[in-house]
Design a protein around this motif. Sequence first.
Motif, mmCIF file in Angstrom:
data_model
loop_
_atom_site.group_PDB
_atom_site.id
_atom_site.type_symbol
_atom_site.label_atom_id
_atom_site.label_comp_id
_atom_site.label_asym_id
_atom_site.label_seq_id
_atom_site.Cartn_x
_atom_site.Cartn_y
_atom_site.Cartn_z
ATOM 1 N N GLU A 1 -6.808 -5.455 -11.028
ATOM 2 C CA GLU A 1 -6.147 -6.213 -9.964
ATOM 3 C C GLU A 1 -5.689 -5.276 -8.852
ATOM 4 O O GLU A 1 -5.834 -5.579 -7.655
ATOM 5 C CB GLU A 1 -4.965 -7.005 -10.507
ATOM 6 N N MET A 2 -5.130 -4.130 -9.210
ATOM 7 C CA MET A 2 -4.696 -3.163 -8.210
ATOM 8 C C MET A 2 -5.892 -2.629 -7.429
ATOM 9 O O MET A 2 -5.834 -2.484 -6.191
ATOM 10 C CB MET A 2 -3.940 -2.006 -8.865
ATOM 11 N N ALA A 3 -6.988 -2.350 -8.140
ATOM 12 C CA ALA A 3 -8.185 -1.817 -7.477
ATOM 13 C C ALA A 3 -8.737 -2.815 -6.457
ATOM 14 O O ALA A 3 -9.153 -2.429 -5.354
ATOM 15 C CB ALA A 3 -9.253 -1.486 -8.520
ATOM 16 N N ARG A 4 -8.744 -4.103 -6.802
ATOM 17 C CA ARG A 4 -9.210 -5.126 -5.867
ATOM 18 C C ARG A 4 -8.315 -5.182 -4.632
ATOM 19 O O ARG A 4 -8.787 -5.314 -3.507
ATOM 20 C CB ARG A 4 -9.244 -6.493 -6.541
ATOM 21 N N PHE A 5 -7.000 -5.093 -4.861
ATOM 22 C CA PHE A 5 -6.063 -5.137 -3.738
ATOM 23 C C PHE A 5 -6.333 -3.964 -2.789
ATOM 24 O O PHE A 5 -6.398 -4.144 -1.567
ATOM 25 C CB PHE A 5 -4.628 -5.090 -4.250
ATOM 26 N N ILE A 6 -6.488 -2.773 -3.327
ATOM 27 C CA ILE A 6 -6.723 -1.586 -2.501
ATOM 28 C C ILE A 6 -8.032 -1.724 -1.730
ATOM 29 O O ILE A 6 -8.095 -1.461 -0.514
ATOM 30 C CB ILE A 6 -6.734 -0.311 -3.373
ATOM 31 N N ARG A 7 -9.100 -2.159 -2.408
ATOM 32 C CA ARG A 7 -10.397 -2.283 -1.748
ATOM 33 C C ARG A 7 -10.368 -3.364 -0.660
ATOM 34 O O ARG A 7 -10.900 -3.175 0.434
ATOM 35 C CB ARG A 7 -11.493 -2.595 -2.773
ATOM 36 N N ASN A 8 -9.703 -4.488 -0.965
ATOM 37 C CA ASN A 8 -9.659 -5.590 0.004
ATOM 38 C C ASN A 8 -8.933 -5.202 1.290
ATOM 39 O O ASN A 8 -9.249 -5.713 2.371
ATOM 40 C CB ASN A 8 -8.968 -6.807 -0.613
ATOM 41 N N LEU B 1 0.836 -1.206 0.000
ATOM 42 C CA LEU B 1 0.000 0.000 0.000
ATOM 43 C C LEU B 1 0.871 1.258 0.000
ATOM 44 O O LEU B 1 0.575 2.233 -0.700
ATOM 45 C CB LEU B 1 -0.937 -0.012 1.209
ATOM 46 N N ASP B 2 1.956 1.238 0.764
ATOM 47 C CA ASP B 2 2.885 2.375 0.749
ATOM 48 C C ASP B 2 3.504 2.552 -0.638
ATOM 49 O O ASP B 2 3.681 3.693 -1.114
ATOM 50 C CB ASP B 2 3.991 2.168 1.784
ATOM 51 N N PHE B 3 3.839 1.444 -1.269
ATOM 52 C CA PHE B 3 4.442 1.471 -2.603
ATOM 53 C C PHE B 3 3.462 2.070 -3.614
ATOM 54 O O PHE B 3 3.839 2.887 -4.465
ATOM 55 C CB PHE B 3 4.837 0.048 -2.999
ATOM 56 N N ILE B 4 2.193 1.695 -3.501
ATOM 57 C CA ILE B 4 1.167 2.229 -4.405
ATOM 58 C C ILE B 4 0.985 3.724 -4.162
ATOM 59 O O ILE B 4 0.856 4.511 -5.109
ATOM 60 C CB ILE B 4 -0.170 1.473 -4.213
ATOM 61 N N ARG B 5 0.963 4.131 -2.883
ATOM 62 C CA ARG B 5 0.832 5.564 -2.573
ATOM 63 C C ARG B 5 1.936 6.379 -3.242
ATOM 64 O O ARG B 5 1.679 7.421 -3.855
ATOM 65 C CB ARG B 5 0.893 5.780 -1.063
ATOM 66 N N ASP B 6 3.173 5.906 -3.102
ATOM 67 C CA ASP B 6 4.297 6.627 -3.698
ATOM 68 C C ASP B 6 4.154 6.702 -5.217
ATOM 69 O O ASP B 6 4.433 7.744 -5.828
ATOM 70 C CB ASP B 6 5.619 5.938 -3.338
#
Length: 330
Positions: free
Chosen positions: A307-314, A280-285
């Motif tokens: 796939e990224m959207a599912r990861f964030i929501r989960n 999640l930190d990596f995605i934020r950056d």
Amino acid sequence: MKRTYTLQLDGTYIPVSEPVHPLSYTVRHAESLYWESGKNVIYEQTFDGRFAYLYYYECWIQEKDTIPIAIDMPDIHLLYTLQCDGCIAAWQAETDFAFDLIEGKGAYYYFAAGRYHLQLPKGHHILIGFILDAGMIRPPANRNFKFLSPLIDSKRMKDTTSKKSPDVRVGAVTLKFLQLLFSKINPYILDNEYILLKHLTFLINLSRFKMQDDSDAPHEHRQLIAKAREILALLILHQGAKAKLADVAQTLLVSGAHLNSLHQEYHGCAFQVYRNELMLDFIRDAMHEEEKFAATAEQTGFSGFSEMARFIRNHTGLTSKEFREQSKQT
């Protein structure tokens, strides 16, 4: 980088246009050469990059042979013995410097200019190496690579005495990332040098955790989980969502269950939970650098935006847009 060595094959080795045996690993866009001498076969693949020179040798030896090698300029090499039936003896002529190449081991070398010999026993052998730009490892980052300091000093002083680092374990994780590097090389794209440097930097960082003198000693539990967290952060920086906890465990020669238990004990959560937090930190950056979600997903190692959207929501309960807005506020 400039190639600074020459294989001095004798006149019995004849260049051939087509390989007799299929190569075990193909380096994309590499220059390839093949030689035969009786029943002995040597294949060479090389790639000349800005920050490193990659070389790959695969040999099928039916009759033991000694190959002379001339090194014209002193350089630092990272050399992996990926496969070897027996032991390849190597030495520098007219000096006391000698070493053995054994399957499953690698090392860093400072090779002084001079004449060397490789004694190839009967069997199938694969050697993979890089000539490194010593300028890659400079202060303050060199504090993490103290084992390289004597080699870098020798390179700077153009020492006439060759040196070798402690051995590095070469296993499935190293092979996995070598193959990934082989597949990514492409001189026809603008960021090829960045890709090569990125993968090489990762391999050098990974080698810190694979030093034989470290791995042979029992790990204190707190130190072990600290190393595991550091390796995981390195994997996520390099692979993003493709980073696997199993690769961390394999690098440290322990079970995934053991790492998870230690992480729960010392940090109060499962190792997988910590991985998700790092992701999640990596995605934020990445979101701060990329406006489009598809570009963020690619940069962070997901197969696509969904796939990224599912990861964030989960893991946050937020949509990608909400997650980005929240990240901006923090």
